[in-house]
Design a protein around this motif. Structure first.
Motif, PDB file in Angstrom:
ATOM      1  N   MET A   1     -33.281   3.314 -21.267  1.00 63.03           N
ATOM      2  CA  MET A   1     -33.492   3.799 -20.014  1.00 63.03           C
ATOM      3  C   MET A   1     -32.486   3.312 -19.267  1.00 63.03           C
ATOM      4  SD  MET A   1     -36.837   4.386 -17.525  1.00 63.03           S
ATOM      5  CE  MET A   1     -37.894   4.971 -19.107  1.00 63.03           C
ATOM      6  N   ARG A   2     -32.026   4.471 -18.494  1.00 63.24           N
ATOM      7  CA  ARG A   2     -31.017   4.064 -17.437  1.00 63.24           C
ATOM      8  C   ARG A   2     -31.506   4.696 -15.896  1.00 63.24           C
ATOM      9  NH1 ARG A   2     -28.308   4.352 -21.873  1.00 63.24           N
ATOM     10  NH2 ARG A   2     -26.517   2.845 -22.436  1.00 63.24           N
ATOM     11  N   LEU A   3     -31.229   4.063 -14.978  1.00 61.64           N
ATOM     12  CA  LEU A   3     -31.781   4.370 -13.752  1.00 61.64           C
ATOM     13  C   LEU A   3     -30.483   4.243 -12.629  1.00 61.64           C
ATOM     14  CD1 LEU A   3     -34.257   5.039 -11.984  1.00 61.64           C
ATOM     15  CD2 LEU A   3     -34.183   2.463 -11.624  1.00 61.64           C
ATOM     16  N   PHE A   4     -30.145   5.611 -12.122  1.00 56.69           N
ATOM     17  CA  PHE A   4     -29.096   5.756 -11.377  1.00 56.69           C
ATOM     18  C   PHE A   4     -29.395   5.473  -9.933  1.00 56.69           C
ATOM     19  CE2 PHE A   4     -27.976   8.022 -15.278  1.00 56.69           C
ATOM     20  CZ  PHE A   4     -26.757   7.855 -15.550  1.00 56.69           C
ATOM     21  N   VAL A   5     -28.944   4.644  -9.301  1.00 57.94           N
ATOM     22  CA  VAL A   5     -29.496   4.160  -7.925  1.00 57.94           C
ATOM     23  C   VAL A   5     -28.275   4.424  -6.995  1.00 57.94           C
ATOM     24  CG1 VAL A   5     -30.555   2.462  -6.612  1.00 57.94           C
ATOM     25  CG2 VAL A   5     -31.242   2.758  -8.720  1.00 57.94           C
ATOM     26  N   VAL A   6     -28.682   4.999  -5.802  1.00 61.09           N
ATOM     27  CA  VAL A   6     -27.725   4.938  -4.527  1.00 61.09           C
ATOM     28  C   VAL A   6     -27.771   3.627  -3.948  1.00 61.09           C
ATOM     29  CG1 VAL A   6     -27.182   6.147  -2.429  1.00 61.09           C
ATOM     30  CG2 VAL A   6     -28.153   7.313  -4.151  1.00 61.09           C
TER      31      VAL A   6
ATOM     32  N   VAL B   1     -24.924   3.144  -8.882  1.00 61.98           N
ATOM     33  CA  VAL B   1     -25.131   2.163  -9.541  1.00 61.98           C
ATOM     34  C   VAL B   1     -26.066   2.386 -10.773  1.00 61.98           C
ATOM     35  CG1 VAL B   1     -24.338   0.215  -7.968  1.00 61.98           C
ATOM     36  CG2 VAL B   1     -26.779   0.838  -8.389  1.00 61.98           C
ATOM     37  N   VAL B   2     -25.735   2.110 -11.773  1.00 67.78           N
ATOM     38  CA  VAL B   2     -26.630   2.037 -13.132  1.00 67.78           C
ATOM     39  C   VAL B   2     -27.083   1.045 -13.587  1.00 67.78           C
ATOM     40  CG1 VAL B   2     -26.527   3.386 -15.314  1.00 67.78           C
ATOM     41  CG2 VAL B   2     -24.845   4.033 -13.848  1.00 67.78           C
ATOM     42  N   MET B   3     -28.531   1.066 -13.489  1.00 65.37           N
ATOM     43  CA  MET B   3     -29.488  -0.259 -14.183  1.00 65.37           C
ATOM     44  C   MET B   3     -29.775   0.340 -15.505  1.00 65.37           C
ATOM     45  SD  MET B   3     -29.268  -2.192 -11.394  1.00 65.37           S
ATOM     46  CE  MET B   3     -30.252  -3.286 -11.713  1.00 65.37           C
ATOM     47  N   GLU B   4     -29.778  -0.558 -16.566  1.00 65.45           N
ATOM     48  CA  GLU B   4     -30.328  -0.474 -17.806  1.00 65.45           C
ATOM     49  C   GLU B   4     -31.798  -1.220 -18.182  1.00 65.45           C
ATOM     50  OE1 GLU B   4     -28.311   0.100 -22.273  1.00 65.45           O
ATOM     51  OE2 GLU B   4     -27.758  -1.700 -20.903  1.00 65.45           O
TER      52      GLU B   4
ATOM     53  N   LEU C   1     -20.658   3.455 -10.932  1.00 60.68           N
ATOM     54  CA  LEU C   1     -20.339   4.702 -11.595  1.00 60.68           C
ATOM     55  C   LEU C   1     -19.257   5.183 -10.731  1.00 60.68           C
ATOM     56  CD1 LEU C   1     -21.049   6.694 -13.641  1.00 60.68           C
ATOM     57  CD2 LEU C   1     -22.364   7.971 -11.827  1.00 60.68           C
ATOM     58  N   VAL C   2     -18.091   5.405 -11.300  1.00 61.87           N
ATOM     59  CA  VAL C   2     -16.728   6.092 -10.518  1.00 61.87           C
ATOM     60  C   VAL C   2     -17.045   7.605 -10.648  1.00 61.87           C
ATOM     61  CG1 VAL C   2     -14.460   6.336 -10.468  1.00 61.87           C
ATOM     62  CG2 VAL C   2     -15.580   3.885 -10.978  1.00 61.87           C
ATOM     63  N   ALA C   3     -17.479   7.985  -9.552  1.00 67.01           N
ATOM     64  CA  ALA C   3     -17.672   9.384  -9.545  1.00 67.01           C
ATOM     65  C   ALA C   3     -16.489  10.423  -8.960  1.00 67.01           C
ATOM     66  CB  ALA C   3     -18.715   9.978  -8.668  1.00 67.01           C
TER      67      ALA C   3
END
Length: 189
Positions: A138-143, A156-159, A173-175
């Motif tokens: 599971m990945r969690l994309f967090v601001v 940022v991406v948490m795993e 994450l480089v957007a």
């Protein structure tokens, strides 16, 4: 005076010509977009409202969820005294449809946790969006914001390898190549 009258006459002729050349169908009212009746709800459906948060925090916001392989739902939201406060964390609870109950709310991710993993100061946290990969991770994309307001935010991406019970920092994450700031998330991936 004569020049002004000439301009008014030319303008009136242009307007009259426009209306004369426009097909009449363009002047009809648009059909109603809401004319379709909503789909009926089956009589055996049960709709219920249940709170996932235990209300220990003053504000909860920006909830999102993901279905787990066993059919349970794991919800995430940010919680704290107010949006952008230093005490905001990403919280989570799991809903079991068999029992119809939410698990106790837990703190999943904190500013300090992201700061340690990323190696930089984190001033505030925001929205979180979970994704369950086919491989069970599971990945969690967090601001996350290090300085300034939401315009300076980054993702940022948490795993998690245990379906969201614990989290490790994966990457920022480089957007965009242009300062890589002002990126937010709040929709299913």
């Amino acid at each position: 005076m004569l020049k002004r009258a000439f301009h008014l006459l030319v303008g009136a002729a242009l307007v009259a010509g426009y209306f004369a050349a426009t097909p009449a169908r363009l002047w009809q009212p648009a059909p109603s977009l809401l004319a379709v009746a909503p789909a009926p709800v089956p009589s055996d459906s049960q709709w219920q409202t249940r709170f996932a948060s235990d209300a220990d925090t003053r504000m909860v916001h920006a909830a999102s969820m993901v279905e787990l392989p066993d059919g349970r739902l794991r919800a995430f939201w940010f919680a704290g005294t107010r949006e952008g406060a230093a005490d905001v964390s990403i919280n989570s609870a799991t809903f079991d449809p068999a029992s119809g109950a939410w698990s106790d709310e837990t703190v999943s991710v904190t500013r300090e946790q992201i700061s340690r993993g990323w190696g930089r100061h984190i001033r505030k946290l925001g929205n979180a969006v979970p994704v369950l990969d086919d491989d069970g991770h599971m990945r969690l994309f967090v601001v996350a914001v290090s300085f300034g307001g939401w315009a300076a935010s980054r993702l940022v991406v948490m795993e998690s390898s245990d379906l969201g019970a614990s989290w490790d920092f994966e990457t920022a994450l480089v957007a965009t190549p242009f300062l890589n700031i002002s990126t937010l998330v709040k929709t299913p991936p």
